[in-house]
Design a protein around this motif. Structure first.
Motif, mmCIF file in Angstrom:
data_model
loop_
_atom_site.group_PDB
_atom_site.id
_atom_site.type_symbol
_atom_site.label_atom_id
_atom_site.label_comp_id
_atom_site.label_asym_id
_atom_site.label_seq_id
_atom_site.Cartn_x
_atom_site.Cartn_y
_atom_site.Cartn_z
ATOM 1 N N GLN A 1 47.534 69.072 0.696
ATOM 2 C CA GLN A 1 48.857 69.326 1.258
ATOM 3 C C GLN A 1 49.095 68.344 2.397
ATOM 4 O OE1 GLN A 1 51.463 71.708 0.538
ATOM 5 N NE2 GLN A 1 52.451 70.216 1.875
ATOM 6 N N SER A 2 50.145 67.552 2.279
ATOM 7 C CA SER A 2 50.532 66.674 3.379
ATOM 8 C C SER A 2 51.115 67.534 4.491
ATOM 9 C CB SER A 2 51.580 65.666 2.926
ATOM 10 O OG SER A 2 51.023 64.782 1.994
ATOM 11 N N VAL A 3 50.811 67.184 5.729
ATOM 12 C CA VAL A 3 51.349 67.896 6.883
ATOM 13 C C VAL A 3 51.914 66.878 7.861
ATOM 14 C CG1 VAL A 3 49.859 69.914 6.696
ATOM 15 C CG2 VAL A 3 49.069 67.972 7.995
ATOM 16 N N ILE A 4 52.993 67.261 8.527
ATOM 17 C CA ILE A 4 53.582 66.407 9.550
ATOM 18 C C ILE A 4 53.850 67.230 10.800
ATOM 19 C CG2 ILE A 4 54.620 64.816 7.888
ATOM 20 C CD1 ILE A 4 57.325 66.150 8.487
ATOM 21 N N VAL A 5 53.949 66.561 11.920
ATOM 22 C CA VAL A 5 54.314 67.189 13.179
ATOM 23 C C VAL A 5 55.705 66.694 13.532
ATOM 24 C CG1 VAL A 5 53.716 67.503 15.607
ATOM 25 C CG2 VAL A 5 51.899 67.275 13.901
ATOM 26 N N GLU A 6 56.633 67.635 13.729
ATOM 27 C CA GLU A 6 58.024 67.312 14.036
ATOM 28 C C GLU A 6 58.366 67.759 15.447
ATOM 29 O OE1 GLU A 6 61.161 66.366 12.378
ATOM 30 O OE2 GLU A 6 59.932 65.437 10.835
#
Length: 86
Positions: free
Chosen positions: A47-52
Protein backbone atom coordinates in the motif's frame (compact mmCIF):
# COMPACT_ATOMS: atom_id res chain seq x y z
CA UNK A 1 -3.98 -10.68 13.27
CA UNK A 2 -1.58 -8.78 11.05
CA UNK A 3 -4.36 -6.38 10.00
CA UNK A 4 -5.08 -5.15 13.52
CA UNK A 5 -1.40 -4.95 14.41
CA UNK A 6 -0.61 -3.05 11.21
CA UNK A 7 -3.44 -0.56 11.87
CA UNK A 8 -2.23 0.02 15.44
CA UNK A 9 1.36 0.41 14.26
CA UNK A 10 0.27 2.80 11.52
CA UNK A 11 -1.74 4.87 14.02
CA UNK A 12 1.38 5.12 16.20
CA UNK A 13 3.35 6.18 13.15
CA UNK A 14 0.86 8.96 12.40
CA UNK A 15 1.12 10.26 15.95
CA UNK A 16 4.92 10.23 15.82
CA UNK A 17 5.01 12.20 12.56
CA UNK A 18 2.59 14.77 13.95
CA UNK A 19 4.89 15.36 16.92
CA UNK A 20 8.00 15.67 14.76
CA UNK A 21 6.91 18.49 12.48
CA UNK A 22 7.12 21.69 14.56
CA UNK A 23 6.34 23.92 11.56
CA UNK A 24 2.72 22.79 11.85
CA UNK A 25 2.19 24.22 15.32
CA UNK A 26 -0.73 26.48 14.32
CA UNK A 27 -4.18 25.23 15.31
CA UNK A 28 -5.49 25.52 11.72
CA UNK A 29 -2.65 23.42 10.28
CA UNK A 30 -2.07 19.70 10.58
CA UNK A 31 -0.85 16.68 8.67
CA UNK A 32 -2.47 13.39 7.82
CA UNK A 33 -1.35 10.08 6.40
CA UNK A 34 -3.33 8.82 3.42
CA UNK A 35 -4.94 6.41 3.24
CA UNK A 36 -5.86 6.77 6.90
CA UNK A 37 -6.79 3.12 7.32
CA UNK A 38 -5.95 0.11 5.21
CA UNK A 39 -5.59 -3.64 5.45
CA UNK A 40 -2.72 -5.66 4.01
CA UNK A 41 -3.72 -9.25 3.24
CA UNK A 42 -0.90 -11.68 2.55
CA UNK A 43 2.87 -11.37 2.32
CA UNK A 44 2.78 -9.80 -1.17
CA UNK A 45 0.32 -7.04 -0.26
CA UNK A 46 1.51 -3.44 -0.67
CA UNK A 47 0.00 0.00 0.00
CA UNK A 48 1.44 3.35 -1.03
CA UNK A 49 1.15 5.97 1.70
CA UNK A 50 1.59 9.73 1.56
CA UNK A 51 1.70 12.51 4.12
CA UNK A 52 -0.51 15.50 3.28
CA UNK A 53 -0.54 18.96 4.80
CA UNK A 54 -4.01 20.16 5.87
CA UNK A 55 -4.82 23.86 6.30
CA UNK A 56 -8.27 24.99 7.45
CA UNK A 57 -9.63 21.52 6.71
CA UNK A 58 -8.36 21.50 3.11
CA UNK A 59 -5.59 19.31 1.72
CA UNK A 60 -2.85 21.67 0.55
CA UNK A 61 -0.16 19.35 -0.72
CA UNK A 62 1.97 16.32 -0.14
CA UNK A 63 4.86 16.53 2.29
CA UNK A 64 7.78 14.56 0.96
CA UNK A 65 10.97 16.56 1.21
CA UNK A 66 13.18 15.33 4.04
CA UNK A 67 10.40 13.14 5.42
CA UNK A 68 10.99 9.53 6.33
CA UNK A 69 8.22 7.16 7.39
CA UNK A 70 9.08 4.33 9.74
CA UNK A 71 7.10 1.73 11.61
CA UNK A 72 7.13 1.38 15.38
CA UNK A 73 7.08 -2.40 14.87
CA UNK A 74 8.86 -3.54 11.66
CA UNK A 75 7.97 -7.16 12.42
CA UNK A 76 4.31 -6.22 11.70
CA UNK A 77 4.68 -3.43 9.14
CA UNK A 78 7.65 -2.02 7.23
CA UNK A 79 7.74 1.21 5.25
CA UNK A 80 10.02 1.21 2.22
CA UNK A 81 10.01 4.15 -0.23
CA UNK A 82 6.56 5.30 1.00
CA UNK A 83 5.13 1.79 0.61
CA UNK A 84 3.67 -0.22 3.50
CA UNK A 85 4.73 -3.88 3.45
CA UNK A 86 3.53 -6.61 5.85
Amino acid sequence: MHGRGARATFAGLAMLIAMLIPALAHADESITILPGDFKLSGPNARQSVIVERVHDGQFTGQIGTDLSLTSSDPSVLKIEASTAIP
